[in-house]
Design a protein around this motif. Structure first.
Motif, PDB file in Angstrom:
ATOM      1  N   LEU A  24      -6.939  -6.002  -0.265  1.00 50.78           N
ATOM      2  CA  LEU A  24      -7.765  -4.894  -0.738  1.00 50.78           C
ATOM      3  C   LEU A  24      -7.770  -4.824  -2.259  1.00 50.78           C
ATOM      4  O   LEU A  24      -8.813  -4.575  -2.881  1.00 50.78           O
ATOM      5  CB  LEU A  24      -7.270  -3.572  -0.155  1.00 50.78           C
ATOM      6  N   GLU A  25      -6.604  -5.028  -2.855  1.00 52.59           N
ATOM      7  CA  GLU A  25      -6.530  -5.034  -4.324  1.00 52.59           C
ATOM      8  C   GLU A  25      -7.473  -6.084  -4.903  1.00 52.59           C
ATOM      9  O   GLU A  25      -8.209  -5.826  -5.871  1.00 52.59           O
ATOM     10  CB  GLU A  25      -5.095  -5.323  -4.779  1.00 52.59           C
ATOM     11  N   LEU A  26      -7.468  -7.266  -4.307  1.00 54.66           N
ATOM     12  CA  LEU A  26      -8.314  -8.346  -4.812  1.00 54.66           C
ATOM     13  C   LEU A  26      -9.793  -8.074  -4.585  1.00 54.66           C
ATOM     14  O   LEU A  26     -10.626  -8.360  -5.451  1.00 54.66           O
ATOM     15  CB  LEU A  26      -7.914  -9.663  -4.137  1.00 54.66           C
ATOM     16  N   TYR A  27     -10.128  -7.545  -3.424  1.00 54.88           N
ATOM     17  CA  TYR A  27     -11.529  -7.236  -3.157  1.00 54.88           C
ATOM     18  C   TYR A  27     -12.048  -6.183  -4.129  1.00 54.88           C
ATOM     19  O   TYR A  27     -13.167  -6.283  -4.640  1.00 54.88           O
ATOM     20  CB  TYR A  27     -11.698  -6.739  -1.716  1.00 54.88           C
ATOM     21  N   LEU A  28     -11.239  -5.171  -4.382  1.00 55.05           N
ATOM     22  CA  LEU A  28     -11.642  -4.120  -5.315  1.00 55.05           C
ATOM     23  C   LEU A  28     -11.759  -4.668  -6.738  1.00 55.05           C
ATOM     24  O   LEU A  28     -12.693  -4.338  -7.469  1.00 55.05           O
ATOM     25  CB  LEU A  28     -10.644  -2.962  -5.251  1.00 55.05           C
ATOM     26  N   ALA A  62      12.379  -3.167  -5.428  1.00 51.13           N
ATOM     27  CA  ALA A  62      11.054  -2.974  -6.015  1.00 51.13           C
ATOM     28  C   ALA A  62      10.019  -2.699  -4.928  1.00 51.13           C
ATOM     29  O   ALA A  62       9.136  -1.847  -5.087  1.00 51.13           O
ATOM     30  CB  ALA A  62      10.663  -4.206  -6.827  1.00 51.13           C
ATOM     31  N   TYR A  63      10.137  -3.405  -3.816  1.00 51.93           N
ATOM     32  CA  TYR A  63       9.185  -3.207  -2.716  1.00 51.93           C
ATOM     33  C   TYR A  63       9.310  -1.802  -2.138  1.00 51.93           C
ATOM     34  O   TYR A  63       8.311  -1.109  -1.928  1.00 51.93           O
ATOM     35  CB  TYR A  63       9.412  -4.252  -1.624  1.00 51.93           C
ATOM     36  N   GLU A  64      10.530  -1.368  -1.886  1.00 56.53           N
ATOM     37  CA  GLU A  64      10.735  -0.034  -1.327  1.00 56.53           C
ATOM     38  C   GLU A  64      10.269   1.045  -2.304  1.00 56.53           C
ATOM     39  O   GLU A  64       9.738   2.083  -1.890  1.00 56.53           O
ATOM     40  CB  GLU A  64      12.210   0.155  -0.973  1.00 56.53           C
ATOM     41  N   LEU A  65      10.421   0.798  -3.595  1.00 56.56           N
ATOM     42  CA  LEU A  65       9.997   1.748  -4.602  1.00 56.56           C
ATOM     43  C   LEU A  65       8.481   1.894  -4.617  1.00 56.56           C
ATOM     44  O   LEU A  65       7.944   3.017  -4.583  1.00 56.56           O
ATOM     45  CB  LEU A  65      10.502   1.312  -5.980  1.00 56.56           C
ATOM     46  N   VAL A  66       7.772   0.792  -4.643  1.00 58.31           N
ATOM     47  CA  VAL A  66       6.310   0.852  -4.701  1.00 58.31           C
ATOM     48  C   VAL A  66       5.741   1.417  -3.403  1.00 58.31           C
ATOM     49  O   VAL A  66       4.725   2.140  -3.413  1.00 58.31           O
ATOM     50  CB  VAL A  66       5.708  -0.536  -5.029  1.00 58.31           C
ATOM     51  N   GLU A  67       6.405   1.159  -2.276  1.00 53.65           N
ATOM     52  CA  GLU A  67       5.933   1.722  -1.014  1.00 53.65           C
ATOM     53  C   GLU A  67       6.153   3.227  -0.960  1.00 53.65           C
ATOM     54  O   GLU A  67       5.339   3.980  -0.408  1.00 53.65           O
ATOM     55  CB  GLU A  67       6.655   1.041   0.156  1.00 53.65           C
ATOM     56  N   SER A  68       7.263   3.701  -1.515  1.00 53.89           N
ATOM     57  CA  SER A  68       7.603   5.120  -1.443  1.00 53.89           C
ATOM     58  C   SER A  68       6.644   5.991  -2.255  1.00 53.89           C
ATOM     59  O   SER A  68       6.458   7.174  -1.952  1.00 53.89           O
ATOM     60  CB  SER A  68       9.041   5.349  -1.927  1.00 53.89           C
ATOM     61  N   ILE A  69       6.030   5.428  -3.273  1.00 53.87           N
ATOM     62  CA  ILE A  69       5.113   6.195  -4.117  1.00 53.87           C
ATOM     63  C   ILE A  69       3.798   6.481  -3.407  1.00 53.87           C
ATOM     64  O   ILE A  69       3.092   7.441  -3.712  1.00 53.87           O
ATOM     65  CB  ILE A  69       4.890   5.453  -5.450  1.00 53.87           C
ATOM     66  N   ASN A  70       3.453   5.645  -2.424  1.00 56.78           N
ATOM     67  CA  ASN A  70       2.274   5.864  -1.576  1.00 56.78           C
ATOM     68  C   ASN A  70       0.980   5.929  -2.389  1.00 56.78           C
ATOM     69  O   ASN A  70       0.149   6.824  -2.222  1.00 56.78           O
ATOM     70  CB  ASN A  70       2.432   7.138  -0.741  1.00 56.78           C
ATOM     71  N   LEU A  71       0.846   4.973  -3.284  1.00 54.07           N
ATOM     72  CA  LEU A  71      -0.377   4.790  -4.054  1.00 54.07           C
ATOM     73  C   LEU A  71      -0.828   3.340  -3.905  1.00 54.07           C
ATOM     74  O   LEU A  71      -0.024   2.471  -3.554  1.00 54.07           O
ATOM     75  CB  LEU A  71      -0.135   5.083  -5.536  1.00 54.07           C
ATOM     76  N   PRO A  72      -2.102   3.056  -4.167  1.00 52.96           N
ATOM     77  CA  PRO A  72      -2.504   1.650  -4.255  1.00 52.96           C
ATOM     78  C   PRO A  72      -1.599   0.922  -5.242  1.00 52.96           C
ATOM     79  O   PRO A  72      -1.182   1.487  -6.252  1.00 52.96           O
ATOM     80  CB  PRO A  72      -3.942   1.727  -4.767  1.00 52.96           C
ATOM     81  N   SER A 101      -2.071  -1.188  -7.540  1.00 54.58           N
ATOM     82  CA  SER A 101      -2.517  -1.212  -8.928  1.00 54.58           C
ATOM     83  C   SER A 101      -2.271   0.121  -9.630  1.00 54.58           C
ATOM     84  O   SER A 101      -1.973   0.151 -10.830  1.00 54.58           O
ATOM     85  CB  SER A 101      -4.007  -1.563  -8.997  1.00 54.58           C
ATOM     86  N   GLN A 102      -2.368   1.229  -8.905  1.00 50.68           N
ATOM     87  CA  GLN A 102      -2.096   2.534  -9.487  1.00 50.68           C
ATOM     88  C   GLN A 102      -0.597   2.798  -9.581  1.00 50.68           C
ATOM     89  O   GLN A 102      -0.128   3.445 -10.523  1.00 50.68           O
ATOM     90  CB  GLN A 102      -2.785   3.635  -8.679  1.00 50.68           C
ATOM     91  N   ALA A 103       0.160   2.288  -8.618  1.00 52.48           N
ATOM     92  CA  ALA A 103       1.610   2.473  -8.648  1.00 52.48           C
ATOM     93  C   ALA A 103       2.215   1.827  -9.887  1.00 52.48           C
ATOM     94  O   ALA A 103       3.211   2.312 -10.431  1.00 52.48           O
ATOM     95  CB  ALA A 103       2.243   1.886  -7.388  1.00 52.48           C
ATOM     96  N   LEU A 104       1.605   0.736 -10.343  1.00 56.55           N
ATOM     97  CA  LEU A 104       2.104   0.064 -11.540  1.00 56.55           C
ATOM     98  C   LEU A 104       2.041   0.954 -12.779  1.00 56.55           C
ATOM     99  O   LEU A 104       2.750   0.702 -13.756  1.00 56.55           O
ATOM    100  CB  LEU A 104       1.302  -1.215 -11.796  1.00 56.55           C
ATOM    101  N   GLN A 105       1.207   1.969 -12.754  1.00 57.48           N
ATOM    102  CA  GLN A 105       1.076   2.867 -13.896  1.00 57.48           C
ATOM    103  C   GLN A 105       1.883   4.148 -13.726  1.00 57.48           C
ATOM    104  O   GLN A 105       1.848   5.019 -14.584  1.00 57.48           O
ATOM    105  CB  GLN A 105      -0.407   3.212 -14.085  1.00 57.48           C
ATOM    106  N   ASN A 106       2.594   4.243 -12.601  1.00 59.88           N
ATOM    107  CA  ASN A 106       3.346   5.461 -12.317  1.00 59.88           C
ATOM    108  C   ASN A 106       4.680   5.457 -13.059  1.00 59.88           C
ATOM    109  O   ASN A 106       5.419   4.468 -13.007  1.00 59.88           O
ATOM    110  CB  ASN A 106       3.580   5.567 -10.806  1.00 59.88           C
ATOM    111  N   ILE A 127       6.655  -6.322  -9.742  1.00 56.75           N
ATOM    112  CA  ILE A 127       5.545  -6.045  -8.832  1.00 56.75           C
ATOM    113  C   ILE A 127       4.267  -6.718  -9.328  1.00 56.75           C
ATOM    114  O   ILE A 127       3.509  -7.315  -8.551  1.00 56.75           O
ATOM    115  CB  ILE A 127       5.352  -4.522  -8.676  1.00 56.75           C
ATOM    116  N   PHE A 128       4.020  -6.632 -10.634  1.00 56.81           N
ATOM    117  CA  PHE A 128       2.827  -7.265 -11.201  1.00 56.81           C
ATOM    118  C   PHE A 128       2.837  -8.768 -10.949  1.00 56.81           C
ATOM    119  O   PHE A 128       1.825  -9.351 -10.536  1.00 56.81           O
ATOM    120  CB  PHE A 128       2.741  -6.985 -12.695  1.00 56.81           C
TER     121      PHE A 128
END
Length: 267
Positions: A41-45, A199-209, A211-216, A227-228
């Motif tokens: 989905l990230e790539l398609y967007l 890192a995976y558990e952290l990005v999942e817990s934020i519950n954002l796309p 690409s947006q989680a990277l800016q959180n 993650i990037f």
């Protein structure tokens, strides 16, 4: 004087339209299907492809992406199929529809496909199915893939995801007849990198796309970098591989309108 008709060149290759894609994640439970779906989905967007997204089952694991696009439910029923086909016909500019199927649901999918004549229905709308199937070191993953191949055969295309989270050995897949079958029929493979568990558990817990989680700000600089790089390694495999690009709908021709919009954005 009667005009002479030139004979057709029988040796000329047929020019066939590139099919649109219904990309369906399938396979065993807890092997990386939904993670792969979110990365796609990230790539398609990012590529600005016209798309639709669906989930099947009790849990919508694409929920975080509803801030970026609608995520519909696709029940494996006659009603679900009717709605999917209505969507794809109505939104005629859609290039790819992605559906995240739950694990271990092959019998239900088979019944669904036969009941609604899925193959003919999507072909009539210019689509072809690509199954995206993660595997690990476990035999169950490959047995599920074998069932899928036995039923679908040449009616679909296949991308196998080697999930490095479970290690880099795939004893039941590498060198198997299944691997040869997929390769001989134009399928391909790509790796899903082993992101550090924290890192995976952290990005999942934020519950954002992603690409947006990277800016959180809840994600520190070190984990953002991890993650990037994980996302970039995944995307580069597709961007640098013509077969994968076609199987996953990234090689679709761009219309003149879309091309001008892209140029306007880039400059």
């Amino acid at each position: 004087m009667q005009q002479q008709v030139k004979p057709l060149n029988q040796n000329a290759p047929a020019i066939l339209p590139i099919p649109k894609r219904l990309v369906m994640t399938t396979g065993d439970a807890r092997v990386g299907k939904s993670t792969t779906a979110r990365l796609l989905l990230e790539l398609y967007l990012e590529s600005r492809l016209k798309l639709r997204a669906y989930y099947t089952g009790n849990r919508n694991k694409l929920y975080a992406y509803e801030v970026l696009l609608p995520v519909g439910e696709l029940p494996l029923t006659r009603g679900g199929a009717d709605q999917l086909l209505i969507d794809l016909e109505y939104f005629s500019d859609v290039i790819v529809a992605l559906s995240d199927l739950p694990g271990q649901n092959f019998k239900q999918f088979k019944q669904f496909a036969e009941e609604v004549l899925l193959w003919d229905a999507i072909a009539s709308l210019g689509y072809r199915i690509t199954f995206v199937h993660p595997v690990s070191y476990r035999r169950d993953c490959v047995e599920y893939l074998q069932e899928l191949l036995n039923y679908c055969g040449n009616r679909a295309d296949y991308v196998v995801i080697k999930n490095l989270h479970f290690g880099d050995e795939y004893p039941y897949y590498d060198g198997s007849d299944i691997q040869k079958y997929i390769q001989d029929r134009g399928g391909d493979e790509l790796y899903l990198g082993a992101l550090w568990r924290g890192a995976y558990e952290l990005v999942e817990s934020i519950n954002l796309p992603y690409s947006q989680a990277l800016q959180n700000p809840e994600i520190d600089l070190m984990n953002r970098s991890r993650i990037f790089n994980w996302m970039e390694e995944f995307s580069q495999q597709i961007k640098n591989n013509k077969i994968l690009s076609e199987l996953l709908a990234f090689s679709q021709p761009v219309s003149s309108v879309n091309l001008q919009q892209k140029l306007d954005f880039d400059f």
